[in-house]
Design a protein around this motif. Structure first.
Motif, PDB file in Angstrom:
ATOM      1  N   VAL A 159      48.375  22.537 -23.769  1.00 33.23           N
ATOM      2  CA  VAL A 159      49.079  23.337 -25.143  1.00 33.23           C
ATOM      3  C   VAL A 159      49.532  24.528 -24.795  1.00 33.23           C
ATOM      4  O   VAL A 159      50.795  25.084 -25.223  1.00 33.23           O
ATOM      5  N   ALA A 160      48.676  25.599 -24.300  1.00 38.74           N
ATOM      6  CA  ALA A 160      48.950  26.808 -24.060  1.00 38.74           C
ATOM      7  C   ALA A 160      50.419  27.014 -23.067  1.00 38.74           C
ATOM      8  O   ALA A 160      51.359  27.783 -23.578  1.00 38.74           O
ATOM      9  N   ASP A 161      50.217  26.163 -22.036  1.00 38.98           N
ATOM     10  CA  ASP A 161      51.416  26.175 -21.169  1.00 38.98           C
ATOM     11  C   ASP A 161      52.842  25.734 -21.807  1.00 38.98           C
ATOM     12  O   ASP A 161      53.751  26.633 -21.785  1.00 38.98           O
ATOM     13  N   SER A 162      52.836  24.752 -22.595  1.00 36.54           N
ATOM     14  CA  SER A 162      53.976  24.179 -23.348  1.00 36.54           C
ATOM     15  C   SER A 162      54.397  25.165 -24.358  1.00 36.54           C
ATOM     16  O   SER A 162      55.529  25.475 -24.454  1.00 36.54           O
ATOM     17  N   LEU A 163      53.325  25.800 -25.208  1.00 40.25           N
ATOM     18  CA  LEU A 163      53.884  26.841 -26.233  1.00 40.25           C
ATOM     19  C   LEU A 163      54.592  27.949 -25.418  1.00 40.25           C
ATOM     20  O   LEU A 163      55.552  28.493 -25.951  1.00 40.25           O
ATOM     21  N   ALA A 164      54.028  28.470 -24.424  1.00 36.70           N
ATOM     22  CA  ALA A 164      54.395  29.535 -23.805  1.00 36.70           C
ATOM     23  C   ALA A 164      55.920  29.315 -23.074  1.00 36.70           C
ATOM     24  O   ALA A 164      56.865  30.010 -23.076  1.00 36.70           O
ATOM     25  N   ALA A 165      55.960  28.074 -22.728  1.00 32.73           N
ATOM     26  CA  ALA A 165      57.479  27.704 -22.044  1.00 32.73           C
ATOM     27  C   ALA A 165      58.449  27.539 -22.891  1.00 32.73           C
ATOM     28  O   ALA A 165      59.687  27.864 -22.801  1.00 32.73           O
ATOM     29  N   MET A 166      58.150  27.082 -24.299  1.00 32.30           N
ATOM     30  CA  MET A 166      59.049  26.867 -25.273  1.00 32.30           C
ATOM     31  C   MET A 166      59.728  28.187 -25.867  1.00 32.30           C
ATOM     32  O   MET A 166      60.687  28.387 -26.201  1.00 32.30           O
ATOM     33  N   LEU A 167      58.799  29.372 -25.862  1.00 32.65           N
ATOM     34  CA  LEU A 167      59.378  30.385 -25.980  1.00 32.65           C
ATOM     35  C   LEU A 167      60.231  31.009 -25.267  1.00 32.65           C
ATOM     36  O   LEU A 167      60.830  32.272 -25.519  1.00 32.65           O
ATOM     37  N   PRO A 174      67.822  26.794 -24.596  1.00 27.24           N
ATOM     38  CA  PRO A 174      67.431  28.338 -25.140  1.00 27.24           C
ATOM     39  C   PRO A 174      65.980  28.392 -25.711  1.00 27.24           C
ATOM     40  O   PRO A 174      65.491  27.522 -25.845  1.00 27.24           O
ATOM     41  N   SER A 175      65.585  29.464 -25.809  1.00 25.79           N
ATOM     42  CA  SER A 175      64.275  29.746 -26.213  1.00 25.79           C
ATOM     43  C   SER A 175      64.218  29.380 -27.703  1.00 25.79           C
ATOM     44  O   SER A 175      65.145  29.289 -28.653  1.00 25.79           O
ATOM     45  N   MET A 176      62.933  28.780 -27.961  1.00 24.91           N
ATOM     46  CA  MET A 176      62.908  28.470 -29.311  1.00 24.91           C
ATOM     47  C   MET A 176      62.009  29.728 -29.959  1.00 24.91           C
ATOM     48  O   MET A 176      61.414  30.578 -29.447  1.00 24.91           O
ATOM     49  N   THR A 177      62.101  29.718 -31.397  1.00 27.38           N
ATOM     50  CA  THR A 177      61.276  30.481 -32.470  1.00 27.38           C
ATOM     51  C   THR A 177      59.607  30.095 -32.309  1.00 27.38           C
ATOM     52  O   THR A 177      59.468  28.827 -31.910  1.00 27.38           O
ATOM     53  N   LEU A 178      58.965  30.921 -32.568  1.00 32.11           N
ATOM     54  CA  LEU A 178      57.499  30.388 -32.516  1.00 32.11           C
ATOM     55  C   LEU A 178      57.075  29.254 -33.491  1.00 32.11           C
ATOM     56  O   LEU A 178      56.508  28.570 -33.338  1.00 32.11           O
ATOM     57  N   SER A 179      57.814  29.247 -34.606  1.00 34.90           N
ATOM     58  CA  SER A 179      57.787  28.388 -35.828  1.00 34.90           C
ATOM     59  C   SER A 179      58.215  26.950 -35.048  1.00 34.90           C
ATOM     60  O   SER A 179      57.806  25.844 -35.370  1.00 34.90           O
ATOM     61  N   GLU A 180      59.467  27.030 -34.502  1.00 29.08           N
ATOM     62  CA  GLU A 180      60.167  25.718 -33.783  1.00 29.08           C
ATOM     63  C   GLU A 180      58.970  25.294 -32.695  1.00 29.08           C
ATOM     64  O   GLU A 180      58.805  23.871 -32.646  1.00 29.08           O
ATOM     65  N   ALA A 181      58.421  26.227 -31.825  1.00 28.43           N
ATOM     66  CA  ALA A 181      57.575  25.595 -30.782  1.00 28.43           C
ATOM     67  C   ALA A 181      56.181  25.148 -31.501  1.00 28.43           C
ATOM     68  O   ALA A 181      55.736  23.953 -30.975  1.00 28.43           O
ATOM     69  N   LEU A 182      55.927  25.545 -32.676  1.00 33.08           N
ATOM     70  CA  LEU A 182      54.540  25.095 -33.210  1.00 33.08           C
ATOM     71  C   LEU A 182      54.910  23.595 -33.680  1.00 33.08           C
ATOM     72  O   LEU A 182      54.041  22.753 -33.836  1.00 33.08           O
ATOM     73  N   GLU A 184      57.039  21.547 -32.481  1.00 38.74           N
ATOM     74  CA  GLU A 184      57.143  20.727 -31.577  1.00 38.74           C
ATOM     75  C   GLU A 184      55.777  20.281 -30.932  1.00 38.74           C
ATOM     76  O   GLU A 184      55.499  19.186 -30.514  1.00 38.74           O
ATOM     77  N   ILE A 185      54.886  21.211 -31.119  1.00 31.07           N
ATOM     78  CA  ILE A 185      53.383  20.944 -30.705  1.00 31.07           C
ATOM     79  C   ILE A 185      52.831  19.946 -31.511  1.00 31.07           C
ATOM     80  O   ILE A 185      52.015  19.007 -31.209  1.00 31.07           O
ATOM     81  N   GLU A 186      53.028  20.011 -32.916  1.00 33.52           N
ATOM     82  CA  GLU A 186      52.757  19.112 -33.937  1.00 33.52           C
ATOM     83  C   GLU A 186      53.119  17.750 -33.885  1.00 33.52           C
ATOM     84  O   GLU A 186      52.262  16.835 -34.027  1.00 33.52           O
ATOM     85  N   ARG A 187      54.325  17.793 -33.605  1.00 33.65           N
ATOM     86  CA  ARG A 187      55.087  16.383 -33.273  1.00 33.65           C
ATOM     87  C   ARG A 187      54.538  15.633 -32.200  1.00 33.65           C
ATOM     88  O   ARG A 187      54.498  14.441 -32.367  1.00 33.65           O
ATOM     89  N   CYS A 188      53.934  16.517 -31.242  1.00 35.44           N
ATOM     90  CA  CYS A 188      53.522  15.645 -30.122  1.00 35.44           C
ATOM     91  C   CYS A 188      51.888  15.606 -29.915  1.00 35.44           C
ATOM     92  O   CYS A 188      51.369  15.174 -29.140  1.00 35.44           O
ATOM     93  N   SER A 189      51.401  15.972 -31.076  1.00 33.78           N
ATOM     94  CA  SER A 189      49.784  15.896 -31.175  1.00 33.78           C
ATOM     95  C   SER A 189      49.398  14.411 -31.126  1.00 33.78           C
ATOM     96  O   SER A 189      50.086  13.427 -31.799  1.00 33.78           O
ATOM     97  N   GLY A 190      48.833  14.154 -30.319  1.00 38.96           N
ATOM     98  CA  GLY A 190      48.039  12.650 -30.333  1.00 38.96           C
ATOM     99  C   GLY A 190      48.738  12.054 -29.025  1.00 38.96           C
ATOM    100  O   GLY A 190      48.347  10.958 -28.547  1.00 38.96           O
ATOM    101  N   VAL A 191      49.914  12.642 -28.661  1.00 35.98           N
ATOM    102  CA  VAL A 191      50.869  11.790 -27.457  1.00 35.98           C
ATOM    103  C   VAL A 191      50.692  12.813 -26.395  1.00 35.98           C
ATOM    104  O   VAL A 191      50.067  12.366 -25.442  1.00 35.98           O
ATOM    105  N   CYS A 198      45.321  20.618 -31.091  1.00 39.41           N
ATOM    106  CA  CYS A 198      46.371  21.186 -32.164  1.00 39.41           C
ATOM    107  C   CYS A 198      45.698  21.359 -33.230  1.00 39.41           C
ATOM    108  O   CYS A 198      46.372  22.253 -33.940  1.00 39.41           O
ATOM    109  N   ARG A 199      44.784  20.729 -34.023  1.00 37.44           N
ATOM    110  CA  ARG A 199      44.120  21.085 -35.139  1.00 37.44           C
ATOM    111  C   ARG A 199      43.738  22.548 -35.178  1.00 37.44           C
ATOM    112  O   ARG A 199      43.837  23.457 -35.909  1.00 37.44           O
TER     113      ARG A 199
END
Length: 234
Positions: A159-167, A174-182, A184-191, A198-199
């Motif tokens: 989770v941490a590596d993906s979030l950092a990489a998305m930014l 291009p880089s994502m905003t924090l809102s966009e990255a979060l 994406e994390i929510e979209r991939c929760s459980g997958v 994630c919760r």
């Protein structure tokens, strides 16, 4: 923010003993050495380490275990030392053969860390590094582990590596905003990611934003990226 105070206490624990402080400093330095190979990264390993520590504490891990996660965060990409620069710094997408080589970096990292007894215990730093690209649904690498078979530290780092990489700006996007990255994390929760982690992450978004702000814009190259990562740009 209670969690941020806990994070600062956790990181400050390294100052309580010279040996512990040295271990932390070496991990930090090695992570920065890996990041220095790619100028597109803004303290990727340091940001990953701090986000992973926040998530470990949010998940209820005691400081001592969160400290181990923090070290693993700094060292999670150390295996990229063994990846040819022609692949690591390729400006476009990787071909299938190159991607197979890139997918070996968690295994290489674990092998590099293996001789360090402190890091090679079961579910310690080397295991976390080895498993940080495993997916909750079993579709990750290098071992194809799934669910709780993935060490908890590896699930946290994913989770941490993906979030950092998305930014960060990457060759393929291009880089994502924090809102966009979060989102994406929510979209991939459980997958891709452990849904329980994630919760925990989404219960502490304010703290995550503070941590991100500490690491974005650390050089003249990234002033706009710092605003973008926090979702502040117009």
């Amino acid at each position: 923010m209670k969690l941020l105070r806990a994070l600062d206490d956790c990181l400050g624990a390294y100052r309580c003993g010279q040996l512990a402080a040295t271990v932390h400093q070496i991990a930090d330095t090695l992570g920065r050495a890996v990041d220095a190979k790619d100028k597109r990264l803004f303290e990727h390993s340091s940001l990953t380490a701090e986000l992973a520590t926040v998530l470990a504490l949010a998940h209820g891990l005691p400081h001592r275990q969160a400290d181990v996660v923090h070290i693993a965060g700094h060292l999670h990409d150390i295996g990229k030392i063994g990846i040819p620069d022609s692949i690591l710094l390729k400006p476009g997408g990787l071909d299938p053969a190159e991607w197979l080589l890139m997918k070996e970096h968690p295994r290489i990292g674990a092998q590099i860390l293996g001789p360090i007894e402190l890091f090679s215990a079961k579910n310690s730093v080397a295991d976390m590094v080895l498993s940080h690209h495993e997916s909750y649904d079993g579709g990750g690498y290098p071992q194809g582990l799934a669910g709780r078979d993935i060490p908890l530290g590896g699930r946290i780092l994913a989770v941490a590596d993906s979030l950092a990489a998305m930014l960060e700006c990457r060759a393929y996007r291009p880089s994502m905003t924090l809102s966009e990255a979060l989102a994406e994390i929510e979209r991939c929760s459980g997958v891709r990611y452990d849904p329980d982690l994630c919760r925990d992450l989404f219960l502490h978004v304010d703290e995550v934003a503070v941590v991100v702000s500490r690491h974005c814009g650390v050089s003249e190259e990234y002033p706009r990226q710092a605003e973008t990562a926090l979702g502040l740009s117009g």
